[in-house]
Design an enzyme around this catalytic site. Structure first.
Site, PDB file in Angstrom:
ATOM      1  CG  ASP A  46      -1.731   1.024   1.566  1.00  0.00           C
ATOM      2  OD1 ASP A  46      -2.790   1.010   0.683  1.00  0.00           O
ATOM      3  OD2 ASP A  46      -1.795   2.333   2.077  1.00  0.00           O
ATOM      4  CE1 TYR A  51       0.761   7.816   2.641  1.00  0.00           C
ATOM      5  CE2 TYR A  51       0.748   5.360   2.219  1.00  0.00           C
ATOM      6  CZ  TYR A  51       0.111   5.768   2.843  1.00  0.00           C
ATOM      7  OH  TYR A  51      -0.608   5.681   2.894  1.00  0.00           O
ATOM      8  CE  LYS A  76      -3.812   3.975   0.343  1.00  0.00           C
ATOM      9  NZ  LYS A  76      -2.675   4.874   1.186  1.00  0.00           N
ATOM     10  CG  HIS A 109      -4.618   9.757   0.778  1.00  0.00           C
ATOM     11  ND1 HIS A 109      -3.587   9.668   0.189  1.00  0.00           N
ATOM     12  CD2 HIS A 109      -4.740   9.229   1.991  1.00  0.00           C
ATOM     13  CE1 HIS A 109      -2.618   9.445   1.260  1.00  0.00           C
ATOM     14  NE2 HIS A 109      -3.526   9.127   2.092  1.00  0.00           N
ATOM     15  CG  LEU A 191      -0.091  -3.388  13.953  1.00  0.00           C
ATOM     16  CD1 LEU A 191       0.893  -3.176  14.782  1.00  0.00           C
ATOM     17  CD2 LEU A 191      -0.724  -4.399  14.350  1.00  0.00           C
ATOM     18  CE  LYS A 231       6.829   2.539   9.287  1.00  0.00           C
ATOM     19  NZ  LYS A 231       7.587   3.358  10.980  1.00  0.00           N
ATOM     20  CB  SER A 232       6.844  -3.135  11.053  1.00  0.00           C
ATOM     21  OG  SER A 232       8.116  -3.162  11.780  1.00  0.00           O
ATOM     22  NE  ARG A 237       8.198  -3.812  16.690  1.00  0.00           N
ATOM     23  CZ  ARG A 237       8.459  -2.798  16.773  1.00  0.00           C
ATOM     24  NH1 ARG A 237       8.507  -1.331  16.270  1.00  0.00           N
ATOM     25  NH2 ARG A 237       8.364  -2.692  18.548  1.00  0.00           N
ATOM     26  CG  ASN A 241       3.173  -7.151  12.360  1.00  0.00           C
ATOM     27  OD1 ASN A 241       3.704  -7.559  13.006  1.00  0.00           O
ATOM     28  ND2 ASN A 241       3.562  -5.330  11.922  1.00  0.00           N
TER      29      ASN A 241
HETATM   30  N1  LIG Z   1      -5.353   6.211   3.597  1.00  0.00           N
HETATM   31  C1  LIG Z   1      -5.253   6.494   4.238  1.00  0.00           C
HETATM   32  O1  LIG Z   1      -5.228   7.238   4.429  1.00  0.00           O
HETATM   33  C2  LIG Z   1      -4.209   6.344   5.589  1.00  0.00           C
HETATM   34  C3  LIG Z   1      -3.304   6.755   7.437  1.00  0.00           C
HETATM   35  C4  LIG Z   1      -2.810   5.311   7.946  1.00  0.00           C
HETATM   36  C5  LIG Z   1      -2.253   4.906   6.771  1.00  0.00           C
HETATM   37  N2  LIG Z   1      -2.584   4.103   6.743  1.00  0.00           N
HETATM   38  C6  LIG Z   1      -1.861   3.303   5.092  1.00  0.00           C
HETATM   39  O2  LIG Z   1      -1.581   2.418   6.355  1.00  0.00           O
HETATM   40  C7  LIG Z   1      -0.269   1.857   6.889  1.00  0.00           C
HETATM   41  C8  LIG Z   1      -0.260   0.948   8.387  1.00  0.00           C
HETATM   42  O3  LIG Z   1      -0.422   2.779   9.106  1.00  0.00           O
HETATM   43  P1  LIG Z   1       0.447   2.907  10.332  1.00  0.00           P
HETATM   44  O4  LIG Z   1       1.681   2.875   9.310  1.00  0.00           O
HETATM   45  O5  LIG Z   1      -0.343   4.668   9.776  1.00  0.00           O
HETATM   46  O6  LIG Z   1       0.501   2.145  11.251  1.00  0.00           O
HETATM   47  P2  LIG Z   1       0.562   0.986  11.681  1.00  0.00           P
HETATM   48  O7  LIG Z   1       0.603  -0.297  10.986  1.00  0.00           O
HETATM   49  O8  LIG Z   1      -0.810   0.780  12.616  1.00  0.00           O
HETATM   50  O9  LIG Z   1       1.901   1.019  13.184  1.00  0.00           O
HETATM   51  C9  LIG Z   1       2.684   1.383  12.611  1.00  0.00           C
HETATM   52  C10 LIG Z   1       3.506   1.672  13.962  1.00  0.00           C
HETATM   53  O10 LIG Z   1       3.540  -0.579  14.742  1.00  0.00           O
HETATM   54  C11 LIG Z   1       4.684  -0.122  15.116  1.00  0.00           C
HETATM   55  N3  LIG Z   1       4.677  -1.937  14.466  1.00  0.00           N
HETATM   56  C12 LIG Z   1       3.844  -2.405  14.041  1.00  0.00           C
HETATM   57  N4  LIG Z   1       4.672  -3.725  14.087  1.00  0.00           N
HETATM   58  C13 LIG Z   1       4.898  -3.703  14.916  1.00  0.00           C
HETATM   59  C14 LIG Z   1       4.830  -5.513  16.374  1.00  0.00           C
HETATM   60  N5  LIG Z   1       4.939  -6.831  15.400  1.00  0.00           N
HETATM   61  N6  LIG Z   1       5.025  -5.342  17.053  1.00  0.00           N
HETATM   62  C15 LIG Z   1       5.203  -3.565  17.715  1.00  0.00           C
HETATM   63  N7  LIG Z   1       5.583  -2.694  16.931  1.00  0.00           N
HETATM   64  C16 LIG Z   1       4.465  -2.943  15.950  1.00  0.00           C
HETATM   65  C17 LIG Z   1       5.788   0.395  13.688  1.00  0.00           C
HETATM   66  O11 LIG Z   1       7.390   0.472  14.863  1.00  0.00           O
HETATM   67  P3  LIG Z   1       8.379   0.056  13.255  1.00  0.00           P
HETATM   68  O12 LIG Z   1       7.464   0.559  12.477  1.00  0.00           O
HETATM   69  O13 LIG Z   1       9.626   0.923  13.989  1.00  0.00           O
HETATM   70  O14 LIG Z   1       8.338  -1.309  13.140  1.00  0.00           O
HETATM   71  C18 LIG Z   1       5.098   1.820  13.967  1.00  0.00           C
HETATM   72  O15 LIG Z   1       5.480   2.578  14.935  1.00  0.00           O
HETATM   73  C19 LIG Z   1       0.218   2.865   6.766  1.00  0.00           C
HETATM   74  O16 LIG Z   1       1.351   2.478   6.395  1.00  0.00           O
HETATM   75  C20 LIG Z   1      -0.662   3.551   5.199  1.00  0.00           C
HETATM   76  O17 LIG Z   1       0.120   2.373   4.310  1.00  0.00           O
HETATM   77  C21 LIG Z   1      -3.499   4.933   4.680  1.00  0.00           C
END
Ligand SMILES: NC(=O)c1ccc[n+]([C@@H]2O[C@H](COP(=O)([O-])OP(=O)(O)OC[C@H]3O[C@@H](n4cnc5c(N)ncnc54)[C@H](OP(=O)(O)O)[C@@H]3O)[C@@H](O)[C@H]2O)c1
Length: 278
Positions: A46, A51, A76, A109, A191, A231-232, A237, A241
């Site tokens: 994604d 980004y 997006k 988006h 997460l 995302k990680s 991780r 995941n």
């Molecule tokens: N459409 C939209 O408006 C929108 C908005 C936000 C996000 N998104 C999409 O959704 C994706 C995911 O959302 P997000 O990146 O905001 O947040 P997320 O995936 O909910 O959380 C990412 C965070 O969690 C940590 N993490 C990941 N796996 C882990 C594990 N197994 N144990 C402990 N901590 C862990 C990561 O740390 P580390 O990286 O340090 O490992 C990072 O700080 C984005 O990357 C993007 O592609 C879309």
């Protein structure tokens, strides 16, 4: 690794239920981290114009050696490009950056209701879809009132609505609306950007299964039928995941996680996000 199941979108296109999120990956590491995810079994990635990492994602796709039709790539439309011609031009740049002939999914988006041009942008996405350069089109961060206008104005029903969902923010009204209209919900920040993981309820359920809180949360999402792409930037991780398809939560565990909902977003409310400068 147990195979990642797919969900069938309303136009018959399958989407792997687990993908890899790329928002805020360190720019210089993005290519290698996406490759790492492919090695761990992910086949869905994604990204977004916002980004600024489509090129690195495209490089990983090219370097992976995985046949293109085994990968699912989403991007997006950025907020500045809701005008019809701008949207078409921005999509051309996305394909150029990704070095691909088509994307699997292209989304608006944010709706930017103050600008009020999302139905115009949707018209452009329908043209892109008809041209065959996006196998499916959809929206992101659309509330039911935004979706109703798209359904009224358009001829194609969005295949997905990508919105914030995690244990602190169940987003049930939007998920219900999506479900009623054959739109798949993709749960962003699954997460809660890592913030939900210290919940004692998650620790208890994780212990019972010999899993981590992150695996339990991701399992909860997939059992609810949503698509997720955590995302990680941490290789261990990324692998952790993906190991969520060889155990199951029971109804009580599912309900206990759902009960953590406290209406707390980590990101903007869709009616309040109006920035066109990024
Ligand atoms: N459409 C939209 O408006 C929108 C908005 C936000 C996000 N998104 C999409 O959704 C994706 C995911 O959302 P997000 O990146 O905001 O947040 P997320 O995936 O909910 O959380 C990412 C965070 O969690 C940590 N993490 C990941 N796996 C882990 C594990 N197994 N144990 C402990 N901590 C862990 C990561 O740390 P580390 O990286 O340090 O490992 C990072 O700080 C984005 O990357 C993007 O592609 C879309």
């Amino acid at each position: 690794m147990t195979a990642i199941p797919s969900i069938t979108l309303n136009n018959g296109v399958p989407v792997p239920q687990l993908g890899f999120g790329t928002y805020k990956l360190p720019a210089e590491e993005t290519r290698d981290l996406v490759l790492r995810a492919f090695e761990a079994g992910y086949r869905h990635v994604d990204t977004a114009q916002m980004y600024r990492n489509e090129r690195a994602v495209g490089e990983a796709v090219a370097a992976s050696g995985i046949p293109r039709d085994e990968l699912f790539v989403t991007s997006k439309l950025n907020n500045a490009f809701h005008a019809h011609d701008d949207a078409l031009a921005a999509f051309d740049r996305t394909l150029e950056e990704l070095q691909l002939e088509l994307v699997d999914l292209f989304l608006i988006h944010w709706p930017l209701p103050a600008l009020d041009r999302y139905t115009e942008a949707w018209g452009a996405l329908e043209e892109i879809y008809r041209s065959g350069r996006a196998r499916a089109i959809g929206v992101s961060n659309f509330q039911p009132n935004h979706l109703r206008r798209v359904l009224d104005a358009g001829t194609v029903v969005p295949a997905v609505n990508q919105v914030e969902v995690h244990p602190w923010f169940g987003n049930e009204e939007v998920r219900a609306f999506d479900r009623e209209h054959g739109i798949v919900t993709e749960a962003w920040s699954p997460l809660g950007r890592g913030r939900v993981l210290d919940e004692p309820t998650l620790a208890r359920i994780a212990d019972a299964h010999g899993r981590t809180p992150a695996q339990v949360v991701l399992r909860w999402h997939v059992q609810r039928g949503d698509v997720v792409f955590p995302k990680s930037a941490t290789p261990s991780r990324i692998e952790e995941n993906a190991r969520i398809f060889d155990f199951a939560l029971d109804a009580d565990e599912m309900a206990a996680i759902t009960a953590l909902d406290r209406g707390e977003r980590t990101g903007s409310h869709p009616d309040e996000e109006n920035r066109t400068d990024r």
